[in-house]
Design an enzyme around this catalytic site. Structure first.
Site, PDB file in Angstrom:
ATOM      1  N   TYR A 124     -52.312 -15.720   7.076  1.00 30.02           N
ATOM      2  CA  TYR A 124     -52.175 -14.415   7.460  1.00 30.02           C
ATOM      3  C   TYR A 124     -52.852 -14.223   8.581  1.00 30.02           C
ATOM      4  CZ  TYR A 124     -52.713  -9.326   5.990  1.00 30.02           C
ATOM      5  OH  TYR A 124     -52.467  -8.097   6.010  1.00 30.02           O
TER       6      TYR A 124
ATOM      7  N   SER B  81     -54.327  -6.966  11.676  1.00 35.17           N
ATOM      8  CA  SER B  81     -55.430  -6.969  10.488  1.00 35.17           C
ATOM      9  C   SER B  81     -56.554  -7.593  11.212  1.00 35.17           C
ATOM     10  CB  SER B  81     -54.822  -7.885   9.517  1.00 35.17           C
ATOM     11  OG  SER B  81     -56.130  -8.379   8.528  1.00 35.17           O
TER      12      SER B  81
END
Lengths: 242, 82
Positions: A154, A141
């Site tokens: 995350y 990401s």
């Protein structure tokens, strides 16, 4: 004759489903892994089969340590040979600011987004090495590269995934196995549905990306054309990390 | 599992090591992995082949002790007999 088979985790919807469809169009027999939404996974399989491809829906929670053997075992018997492409896409997010982020939220994200990808990669590698061909793509990401408040868990998982990608890539490079990551930015999926549209002003392209735009990059990294690309991180983010 | 002979293991080990690059003629029992440019990744792959074919599980720590081709053959044979 063994078919070239690819396994995509978290493939019942969003980016994973788009990747499964794209690989099927390139002639891969695709394992469509899902955790809970069997209807959605079966829809992806049906679309692929209707398009003339081959696919199988495979239920498994990738955080289960037994999942890699179950998934790879099912693929190997279904398609008669080693899985030659793995896409570690399954991921969850549990956003909160660090001062109030709970241990459970931290661990759940690390477990799914990083630890499970490690265990899947470990299971995938020896058969790929022995085949002298293999492709692994980890769906990281933009937040693994650039801070985004509220996503420390995350971000840590996705940055860890990049470090895993690079290290594993150099370990096995001379066996014809490549390992790369894509780093999507803001992509229109269920995961980002609740994110405020105002955030789009931060994206140089001034729009969200589509799962298909991420899938196209994964498809390239898995193709024969990308045979000299390994340990790379391909940003797919409309310029967000640039 | 049928009994494996040292000769069978030797043939298979040499064949496997040759697939990693060194000249087959240089792969003797006394040759060291260092001389043959066989590294830890090659030994991981060798261990997997041995496990599949002889049911012998070689752990990372077992492999680290190995210096020569003969060491590997002897270890596999001794584990297969155990």
């Amino acid at each position: 004759m063994a078919e070239q088979s690819a396994l995509v985790t978290g493939a019942s919807r969003g980016i994973g489903a788009a990747i499964a469809r794209a690989l099927a169009r390139d002639g891969w027999a695709v394992g469509v892994n899902y955790r809970s939404d069997s209807e959605a996974a079966e829809r992806v399989v049906s679309e692929i089969v209707e398009g003339g491809g081959r696919a199988t829906a495979l239920a498994a929670d990738v955080t289960d340590p037994a999942a890699p053997d179950e998934l790879f075992g099912a693929m190997e018997s279904e398609y008669g040979g080693p899985v030659l492409a793995l896409v570690n896409n399954a991921g969850v997010s549990r956003d909160d600011l660090v001062p109030t982020l709970g241990d459970e939220e931290w661990s759940a994200v690390i477990e799914t987004d990083l630890n499970a990808a490690f265990r899947m990669t470990r299971r995938a590698l020896v058969p790929m090495m022995r085949a002298r061909h293999g492709r692994i793509v980890n769906v990281s990401s933009v937040v693994g590269l650039r801070a985004n408040p509220g996503q420390s868990n995350y971000a840590a998982a996705k940055a860890g995934l990049i470090a895993l990608t690079k290290t594993a890539a150099v370990e096995v490079a001379r066996r014809g196995v490549t390992i790369n990551a894509v780093a999507p930015g803001w992509i229109d999926t269920d995961m980002t549905a609740e994110v405020s549209e105002e955030r789009l002003v931060a994206v140089p392209a001034r729009r969200a990306g589509t799962p298909e735009e991420v899938a196209a990059c994964v498809r390239f990294l898995i193709s024969d054309e990308a045979s000299y690309v390994t340990g790379a991180v391909l940003s797919v983010d409309g310029g967000l990390a640039a | 599992m049928p009994a494996v002979t040292t000769e069978q293991v030797e043939v298979r080990v040499i064949e496997t090591l040759a697939s990693f690059g060194p000249d087959p003629e240089q792969i003797t029992r006394d040759a060291t992995f260092e001389e043959l440019d066989i590294d830890s990744l090659d030994l991981v792959e060798l261990a997997q082949i041995v496990e599949d074919e002889y049911g012998v599980v070689l752990k990372g720590e077992d492999m680290k002790e190995l210096k020569t081709v003969g060491d590997a053959i002897d270890l596999i044979v001794s584990k297969a007999e155990a």
